[in-house]
Design a protein around this motif. Structure first.
Motif, PDB file in Angstrom:
ATOM      1  N   TRP A   1       0.905  -1.110  -0.090  1.00  0.00           N
ATOM      2  CA  TRP A   1       0.168   0.083  -0.074  1.00  0.00           C
ATOM      3  C   TRP A   1       0.837   1.379   0.184  1.00  0.00           C
ATOM      4  O   TRP A   1       1.770   1.564   0.842  1.00  0.00           O
ATOM      5  CB  TRP A   1      -0.790   0.049   1.274  1.00  0.00           C
ATOM      6  N   VAL A   2       0.513   2.235  -0.838  1.00  0.00           N
ATOM      7  CA  VAL A   2       1.451   3.487  -1.017  1.00  0.00           C
ATOM      8  C   VAL A   2       0.256   4.683  -0.982  1.00  0.00           C
ATOM      9  O   VAL A   2      -0.568   4.417  -1.515  1.00  0.00           O
ATOM     10  CB  VAL A   2       2.123   3.516  -2.279  1.00  0.00           C
ATOM     11  N   PRO A   3       0.334   5.917  -0.278  1.00  0.00           N
ATOM     12  CA  PRO A   3      -0.292   6.812  -0.342  1.00  0.00           C
ATOM     13  C   PRO A   3      -0.310   7.714  -1.714  1.00  0.00           C
ATOM     14  O   PRO A   3      -1.125   8.245  -1.794  1.00  0.00           O
ATOM     15  CB  PRO A   3      -0.104   7.748   0.620  1.00  0.00           C
ATOM     16  N   VAL A   4       0.665   7.533  -2.595  1.00  0.00           N
ATOM     17  CA  VAL A   4       0.775   8.327  -3.795  1.00  0.00           C
ATOM     18  C   VAL A   4       1.632   7.186  -4.789  1.00  0.00           C
ATOM     19  O   VAL A   4       2.520   6.468  -4.200  1.00  0.00           O
ATOM     20  CB  VAL A   4       1.700   9.523  -3.806  1.00  0.00           C
ATOM     21  N   ALA A   5       1.409   7.257  -6.298  1.00  0.00           N
ATOM     22  CA  ALA A   5       1.876   6.288  -7.209  1.00  0.00           C
ATOM     23  C   ALA A   5       3.310   6.401  -7.194  1.00  0.00           C
ATOM     24  O   ALA A   5       3.800   7.824  -6.928  1.00  0.00           O
ATOM     25  CB  ALA A   5       1.190   6.718  -8.622  1.00  0.00           C
ATOM     26  N   GLY A   6       3.879   5.522  -7.415  1.00  0.00           N
ATOM     27  CA  GLY A   6       5.458   5.385  -7.372  1.00  0.00           C
ATOM     28  C   GLY A   6       5.921   3.977  -7.904  1.00  0.00           C
ATOM     29  O   GLY A   6       5.317   3.223  -8.694  1.00  0.00           O
TER      30      GLY A   6
ATOM     31  N   ARG B   1      16.785  -8.774  -9.833  1.00  0.00           N
ATOM     32  CA  ARG B   1      16.313  -7.336  -9.167  1.00  0.00           C
ATOM     33  C   ARG B   1      14.994  -6.959 -10.466  1.00  0.00           C
ATOM     34  O   ARG B   1      15.275  -6.634 -11.457  1.00  0.00           O
ATOM     35  CB  ARG B   1      17.328  -6.326  -9.179  1.00  0.00           C
ATOM     36  N   VAL B   2      13.912  -6.485  -9.564  1.00  0.00           N
ATOM     37  CA  VAL B   2      12.755  -6.117 -10.271  1.00  0.00           C
ATOM     38  C   VAL B   2      12.268  -4.901  -9.657  1.00  0.00           C
ATOM     39  O   VAL B   2      12.017  -4.593  -8.629  1.00  0.00           O
ATOM     40  CB  VAL B   2      11.757  -7.355 -10.178  1.00  0.00           C
ATOM     41  N   THR B   3      11.959  -3.885 -10.618  1.00  0.00           N
ATOM     42  CA  THR B   3      11.288  -2.602 -10.206  1.00  0.00           C
ATOM     43  C   THR B   3       9.961  -2.896 -10.486  1.00  0.00           C
ATOM     44  O   THR B   3       9.294  -3.147 -11.453  1.00  0.00           O
ATOM     45  CB  THR B   3      11.791  -1.632 -11.057  1.00  0.00           C
ATOM     46  N   VAL B   4       9.104  -2.543  -9.412  1.00  0.00           N
ATOM     47  CA  VAL B   4       7.620  -2.644  -9.479  1.00  0.00           C
ATOM     48  C   VAL B   4       6.799  -1.571  -9.428  1.00  0.00           C
ATOM     49  O   VAL B   4       7.033  -0.760  -8.388  1.00  0.00           O
ATOM     50  CB  VAL B   4       7.218  -3.648  -8.268  1.00  0.00           C
ATOM     51  N   PRO B   5       6.107  -1.421 -10.197  1.00  0.00           N
ATOM     52  CA  PRO B   5       5.334  -0.031 -10.341  1.00  0.00           C
ATOM     53  C   PRO B   5       4.011  -0.105  -9.326  1.00  0.00           C
ATOM     54  O   PRO B   5       3.515  -1.311  -9.072  1.00  0.00           O
ATOM     55  CB  PRO B   5       4.736   0.003 -11.555  1.00  0.00           C
ATOM     56  N   LEU B   6       3.814   1.072  -8.662  1.00  0.00           N
ATOM     57  CA  LEU B   6       2.775   0.896  -7.588  1.00  0.00           C
ATOM     58  C   LEU B   6       1.599   2.164  -7.741  1.00  0.00           C
ATOM     59  O   LEU B   6       2.196   3.167  -7.985  1.00  0.00           O
ATOM     60  CB  LEU B   6       3.353   1.120  -6.063  1.00  0.00           C
ATOM     61  N   GLU B   7       0.513   1.593  -7.656  1.00  0.00           N
ATOM     62  CA  GLU B   7      -0.556   2.675  -7.904  1.00  0.00           C
ATOM     63  C   GLU B   7      -0.963   3.244  -6.412  1.00  0.00           C
ATOM     64  O   GLU B   7      -0.707   2.485  -5.253  1.00  0.00           O
ATOM     65  CB  GLU B   7      -1.739   1.954  -8.457  1.00  0.00           C
ATOM     66  N   ALA B   8      -1.356   4.277  -6.217  1.00  0.00           N
ATOM     67  CA  ALA B   8      -1.967   4.901  -5.067  1.00  0.00           C
ATOM     68  C   ALA B   8      -3.032   3.845  -4.496  1.00  0.00           C
ATOM     69  O   ALA B   8      -3.930   3.467  -5.027  1.00  0.00           O
ATOM     70  CB  ALA B   8      -2.219   6.113  -4.957  1.00  0.00           C
ATOM     71  N   GLY B   9      -2.532   3.506  -3.331  1.00  0.00           N
ATOM     72  CA  GLY B   9      -3.577   2.164  -2.512  1.00  0.00           C
ATOM     73  C   GLY B   9      -2.888   1.136  -2.535  1.00  0.00           C
ATOM     74  O   GLY B   9      -1.959   0.763  -2.273  1.00  0.00           O
ATOM     75  N   ALA B  10      -4.071   0.143  -2.811  1.00  0.00           N
ATOM     76  CA  ALA B  10      -3.434  -1.277  -2.657  1.00  0.00           C
ATOM     77  C   ALA B  10      -2.911  -1.923  -3.906  1.00  0.00           C
ATOM     78  O   ALA B  10      -3.516  -1.472  -5.131  1.00  0.00           O
ATOM     79  CB  ALA B  10      -4.650  -2.301  -2.550  1.00  0.00           C
ATOM     80  N   ASN B  11      -1.843  -2.731  -4.005  1.00  0.00           N
ATOM     81  CA  ASN B  11      -1.204  -3.405  -4.970  1.00  0.00           C
ATOM     82  C   ASN B  11      -0.835  -4.711  -4.681  1.00  0.00           C
ATOM     83  O   ASN B  11      -0.318  -5.163  -3.739  1.00  0.00           O
ATOM     84  CB  ASN B  11       0.147  -2.497  -5.132  1.00  0.00           C
TER      85      ASN B  11
END
Length: 819
Positions: free
Chosen positions: A720-725, A761-771
């Motif tokens: 979970w993240v408060p802003v996308a990243g 090593r994997v870069t994972v995109p995260l949307e705001a909220g649940a992923n």
């Protein structure tokens, strides 16, 4: 012979009766083989007869008793009855039981033919009659009596020492030299049996080797014994086998074997996967106990409760492994509570067999039919073992998570010495690390200042509070709300706050300790604990109540998360049956949780915040007792620095496949999901259905084993993240892997390899909220495996440091410490 006026005369069903109404016996005690000069003993001579023929209908099991008669108890057997007492001590003729045992009438004889029990033999009848004539003395079951010399009849005076293995040639050959053998000889003489001739030296040597070590002597050992001409050679051999190595250890192993059998020792888990487990340290403790001739009382205490001894040593804690030798299951479909009961029942009947000489397991379903053990006795002892903190379903992996599966380190002496050196070095290193110089102090103050005041609480007032379950909610002067009165199993507390704030992003939930709650803790449960199934927030415009908006909570942090299950605070971000648990029964003080929204909330002209605290879970009445809710603002710069809030790991599968290509190419279901629904099932009846199961054995930065075979197995959790990243993960697998985020494939590696740290090593995109981060591990044969390590994002604030961003006056142990 005549026995108290009763004489057996019948053939078939005919019999004569005396004036007392009893049949007569004509067999003599001598012809029945009964020693005429030694009193009978109930436990040795009588109980076996009654237990085998009578106790089924007249024993301790109340549900099976016939005619309300018990023969296993002196008080019950001799109690007055309408037709006379069953047993009249000293008077067999007046004893109803004797008349029923001696009669040939098939409608009156005991045991009745329809019972399936054989009639008593003449010798058994005479034994019962004689026992009653001698006073019908009962004895408690030997398993409940401490050994006492007075409890056993004295043996006849012993003649002078005689021959025997190792005896002096000058001694007589009619009596053995050792005292224990004299007792045996005296009993043989009572039975009219003479000992056989002394065996030759080679046979004696072989016998004693097998008796004490379980192995025959080697040719060299036998030759050495035969070549010893000095008197006492046999005694010296025994001393050597018991007291010198390697024989002393062999003797201990020989003695330990039957004990390990009754204590159900094994080096595997016993059922289902039957994986190996590390129980050998307890086995070695048992062997060492026999080798050093440990006193029996200590042998018992340390195995039953060695870990409960104040200041218990490593050895004493290892001894309590006796209670951990039961079988364990790792079956995915098994019910944890069922196996917890099975483990407790196993320990109960094992203690009965090992220490009491009783078959306790019969009393699990009913009062014991033959031994003085009631069903209440069984479950009273079971209740002691049912208080253990352990899982019902074990992982059956060698390095299980110790927060959930009991285990301990058992160092060797060399390791213990080395550990002491390392511990001292670690203590010095920690002291050096904790020594803060002026430059470090200044740097920390600069860092703290950058966070301090980052979150600002917006003034608000509680305008009303209500409980769906009927609890009484009363606002307090400090802005908190105190619950009292009714406490239903499930409840929802709704607090309505009035605020003029806008652009808000945070909701702080403070669970406050209160003297009115159990133990002065935070929860209304009897033990003071509490859980939160979900928190929901809705903003309503004061100026225009038709304008309403759900507040999308996207991130959570808590100062305390209970560690013995899936109890992370992120569970409260969605109502799916998982809960945030606060360990209130174990740790005093308040609790703090911060929830952050993915969008600002608050209306111009004022806002009513409807905050619903949902407590619907398997944990009845575990609702917070006193809470305070405060809205707040969070600067964008701090939102971007908040680290991902991760949920617990879950596993699904393994889904069988014919080969790697099929496993990579097939979409089994978990790959396509944008959220982790732990109740969802995948697969089919033909190939097997699977659901997500909580996986405490999946540890951060630790390679873990997965299933064997050719298959695809899913390991997943939410972030979970408060802003996308985005965030970066370090992964490993056996064999290949595909990584999906919110249903989209973001990484694939098709390879055959063994699992190891940091393979990808994997870069994972995260949307705001649940992923939903779903790792699909494709195993092409052998043992599967998985590794995960979340890399720190540059600039993120460590979770423990977030308390520095909160204003003073926030409840909770972490915030109080920071203040």
């Amino acid at each position: 012979m005549v026995v108290s006026g009763l004489m057996w005369v019948g053939h078939g069903v005919s019999h004569s009766r005396t004036g007392s109404g009893g049949p007569r016996v004509v067999a003599s005690a001598a012809t029945l083989g009964l020693p005429p000069d030694e009193p009978l003993r109930y436990g040795r001579d009588v109980r076996p007869i009654l237990s085998d023929r009578c106790f089924l209908c007249h024993g301790p099991d109340r549900a099976k008793q016939q005619a309300g008669l018990r023969l296993d108890s002196f008080e019950a057997a001799t109690a007055a009855r309408p037709r006379g007492a069953a047993i009249v001590p000293g008077d067999p003729a007046a004893s109803l039981a004797v008349r029923r045992l001696l009669t040939r009438d098939p409608d009156a004889v005991m045991p009745p033919p329809v019972s399936g029990k054989h009639a008593l033999t003449d010798a058994e009848r005479a034994t019962v009659v004689r026992w009653i004539r001698e006073g019908a003395r009962y004895e408690p079951h030997w398993a409940f009596e401490a050994p006492r010399v007075a409890a056993f009849p004295a043996f006849p005076a012993l003649p002078a020492s005689g021959g025997g293995p190792g005896a002096s040639p000058a001694a007589g050959a009619d009596m053995p030299a050792r005292q224990v053998d004299r007792f045996v000889h005296a009993r043989l003489a009572t039975a009219g049996v003479a000992p056989g001739p002394e065996a030759d030296a080679a046979t004696l040597c072989r016998r004693v080797f097998i008796d004490l070590t379980g192995l025959p002597p080697t040719p060299e050992e036998l030759d050495a014994f035969l070549a010893d001409p000095v008197p006492g050679a046999y005694e010296r051999l025994v001393d050597r086998l018991l007291g010198t190595e390697p024989y002393a250890t062999r003797y201990a192993e020989r003695m330990a074997t039957p004990w390990l059998d009754v204590a159900r020792y094994a080096d595997t888990s016993g059922i289902h996967m039957d994986a190996g487990r590390q129980m050998w340290a307890w086995r070695d403790w048992v062997i060492e106990a026999f080798r050093t001739n440990m006193p029996y009382d200590r042998f018992v205490v340390e195995q039953v409760a060695g870990d409960l001894i104040p200041g218990a040593t490593v050895s004493q804690r290892v001894a309590s492994g006796f209670n951990r030798a039961h079988v364990t299951s790792d079956e995915g479909g098994a019910i944890s509570e069922e196996y917890l009961l099975e483990y407790a029942a196993d320990r109960t009947h094992t203690v009965g067999a090992a220490f009491l000489g009783l078959t306790m397991n019969c009393a699990r379903c009913h009062d014991h039919k033959f031994d003085p053990v009631t069903q209440e006795d069984f479950y009273s002892l079971l209740a002691f073992f049912n208080s253990n903190e352990e899982p019902g379903i074990y992982s059956q992996v060698p390095d299980a998570n110790r927060a959930f599966e009991p285990s301990m380190d058992v160092p060797t002496p060399a390791h213990a010495e080395r550990t002491g050196v390392l511990r001292a070095a670690a203590e010095k290193a920690r002291a050096d690390r904790d020594r803060v110089d002026d430059s470090e102090r200044a740097a920390f103050e600069e860092f703290a200042a950058s966070l301090r005041g980052g979150i600002a609480w917006v003034p608000s007032t509680v305008v009303r509070a209500a409980s769906e379950g009927g609890a009484t909610l009363v606002p307090q002067v400090d802005g908190s709300v105190l619950a009292s009165g009714t406490n239903p199993d499930d409840d929802v507390h709704e607090l309505v706050l009035r605020t003029d704030g806008t652009g808000m992003r945070a909701v702080l939930l403070e669970a406050m300790a209160d003297a009115s709650l159990a133990g002065g803790r935070v929860g209304r449960a009897d033990n003071g604990n509490a859980v939160l199934d979900a928190i929901e927030v809705e903003a309503v415009s004061v100026a225009d109540p038709s304008r309403r908006a759900r507040v999308p909570l996207a991130w959570a942090w808590a100062d305390v998360e209970q560690a013995n299950g899936d109890f992370r605070v992120t569970n409260a971000l969605q109502a799916d049956g998982r809960v945030w648990a606060v360990d209130g029964h174990a740790r005093p003080g308040g609790r703090t949780a911060l929830f952050v929204a993915s969008e600002p909330f608050g209306f111009e002209g004022g806002t009513e915040l409807h905050v619903r605290l949902i407590a619907r879970s398997p944990y009845a009445r575990h609702v917070f007792g006193r809470v305070r809710v405060r809205p707040g603002t969070v600067p964008d710069a701090l939102l971007a620095r908040m680290p991902p809030a991760s949920g617990s790991w879950y596993i699904c599968g393994p889904f069988p496949a014919s080969g790697g290509e099929e496993a990579y190419g097939t979409r089994y279901g978990p790959e396509t999901r944008s959220r982790l629904d732990v109740a969802e099932r995948f697969g089919s009846r033909a190939t097997g259905e699977f659901e997500w199961r909580y996986a405490p054995g999946v540890l951060e930065a630790t390679p873990v084993r997965l299933a064997e075979g050719v298959d695809a197995e899913f390991v997943a959790r939410e972030a979970w993240v408060p802003v996308a990243g985005s965030t970066e993960l370090s992964l490993g697998s056996d064999d290949g892997m595909q990584v999906f985020v919110n249903g989209t494939l973001v990484h694939e590696r098709r390879i055959d390899r063994a699992v190891a740290p940091d393979q990808e090593r994997v870069t994972v995109p995260l949307e705001a909220g649940a992923n939903a981060i779903v790792c699909k591990v494709v195993n092409t044969g052998g043992q599967g495996g998985f590794y995960h390590r979340e890399l720190d994002r540059p600039g993120d604030v460590a979770r423990d440091a977030l308390v520095l961003a909160m204003p003073a006056g926030t409840a909770g142990p972490e915030a109080e410490a920071a203040a």
